[in-house]
Design an enzyme around this catalytic site. Structure first.
Site, PDB file in Angstrom:
ATOM      1  N   ASP A 110       0.864  -1.168   0.000  1.00  0.00           N
ATOM      2  CA  ASP A 110       0.000   0.000   0.000  1.00  0.00           C
ATOM      3  C   ASP A 110       0.912   1.233   0.000  1.00  0.00           C
ATOM      4  O   ASP A 110       2.101   1.136   0.330  1.00  0.00           O
ATOM      5  CB  ASP A 110      -0.889  -0.020   1.244  1.00  0.00           C
ATOM      6  CG  ASP A 110      -1.680   1.243   1.425  1.00  0.00           C
ATOM      7  OD1 ASP A 110      -2.431   1.611   0.499  1.00  0.00           O
ATOM      8  OD2 ASP A 110      -1.547   1.889   2.489  1.00  0.00           O
ATOM      9  N   ASP A 143      -0.212   5.108   0.875  1.00  0.00           N
ATOM     10  CA  ASP A 143      -0.459   6.150   1.866  1.00  0.00           C
ATOM     11  C   ASP A 143      -0.433   5.591   3.282  1.00  0.00           C
ATOM     12  O   ASP A 143      -1.281   4.786   3.665  1.00  0.00           O
ATOM     13  CB  ASP A 143      -1.807   6.821   1.597  1.00  0.00           C
ATOM     14  CG  ASP A 143      -1.835   7.498   0.233  1.00  0.00           C
ATOM     15  OD1 ASP A 143      -0.838   8.137  -0.112  1.00  0.00           O
ATOM     16  OD2 ASP A 143      -2.852   7.378  -0.475  1.00  0.00           O
TER      17      ASP A 143
END
Length: 254
Positions: A13, A15
């Site tokens: 991922d 953020d």
């Protein structure tokens, strides 16, 4: 005799996992877009923390508009998203975003050991591209591919982003591991049949309800100056997440 799974691919991922982007990158960009588009909205840290439970910027803005009693058309939302992306790209290029502790070290180790690495994110492709260009000058990043918000119609917590990543990387779920920081990301990875290393976002107020589903929960990936702390899962030797540690997560009993 059963064959022990061997790690082939890691899904990152972005953020809050790969880099610290939210409070110093995305939030100011949203606020600048609101001013630019003539909206009397301000997302302070507490408001943004609450909105981060909603995956994706467009849905956050639609939800906030409804909460404020404002009516925005799809075209206005799209215009806001374009404006916000421009301000976010400017912030990234100005150096407002940095990699999280231990990320650079582990990226290099996995690359040297031949582990494929992909990005799986709810951010748009332009945002990801700008971040990679800034954090990895000269396009020397280790990622084999990117699954962004532009590649799937259903986003995290739906499994679609990770299912798309498994398909594109030609990886079996038993040979892959996801790195996540949020409730939507964790639920998406688990729904796709993946094991997950979780580094909880301080902004996700719902994550405590679900984090026991992760194979390991750590504050970050660790480096020699700043060892990681394990909240749950196997102990981490020297406070450093390594390929050997990730392989251990892959063979933990369900």
């Amino acid at each position: 005799m059963a064959v022990m799974p061997v790690l082939k691919t890691v899904f990152w991922d972005v953020d809050g996992t790969l880099a610290d982007t939210e409070m110093d990158g995305h939030r100011p960009a949203f606020n600048r877009a609101f001013v630019e588009q003539g909206l009397n909205w301000t997302w302070d840290p507490e408001t943004y923390k609450r909105l981060l439970n909603i995956p994706g910027g467009s849905l956050r803005m639609k939800t906030f508009a409804q909460q404020q009693g404002d009516v925005l058309s799809d075209a206005q939302i799209a215009q806001l998203r374009t404006s916000k992306q421009r301000h976010y790209l400017d912030a990234v290029r100005a150096g407002a975003v940095s990699l999280r502790p231990g990320v650079d070290r582990l990226l290099g180790e996995l690359q040297e050991r031949g582990i494929a690495q992909w990005i799986v994110t709810s951010s748009g492709a332009l945002s990801v591209s700008a971040l990679l260009d800034t954090l990895f000058p000269g396009d020397v990043h280790p990622f084999a591919g990117v699954i962004s918000a532009d590649d799937v119609s259903s986003h995290k917590p739906c499994p679609d982003p990770y299912l798309k990543a498994l398909e594109c990387s030609n990886t079996d779920p038993d040979a892959a591991l996801a790195f996540e920081d949020s409730t939507p990301g964790l639920l998406s990875a688990k729904a796709a049949g993946l094991r997950c290393l979780l580094m909880p976002s301080p902004w996700d107020q719902e994550l405590y309800r679900y984090q026991a589903r992760a194979e390991a929960v750590l504050d970050h990936l660790g480096n020699t100056q700043l060892p990681c702390r394990v909240s749950s899962g196997p102990p981490c030797v020297d406070g450093l997440v390594t390929l050997e540690y990730l392989q251990m997560l892959l063979v933990l009993p369900d």
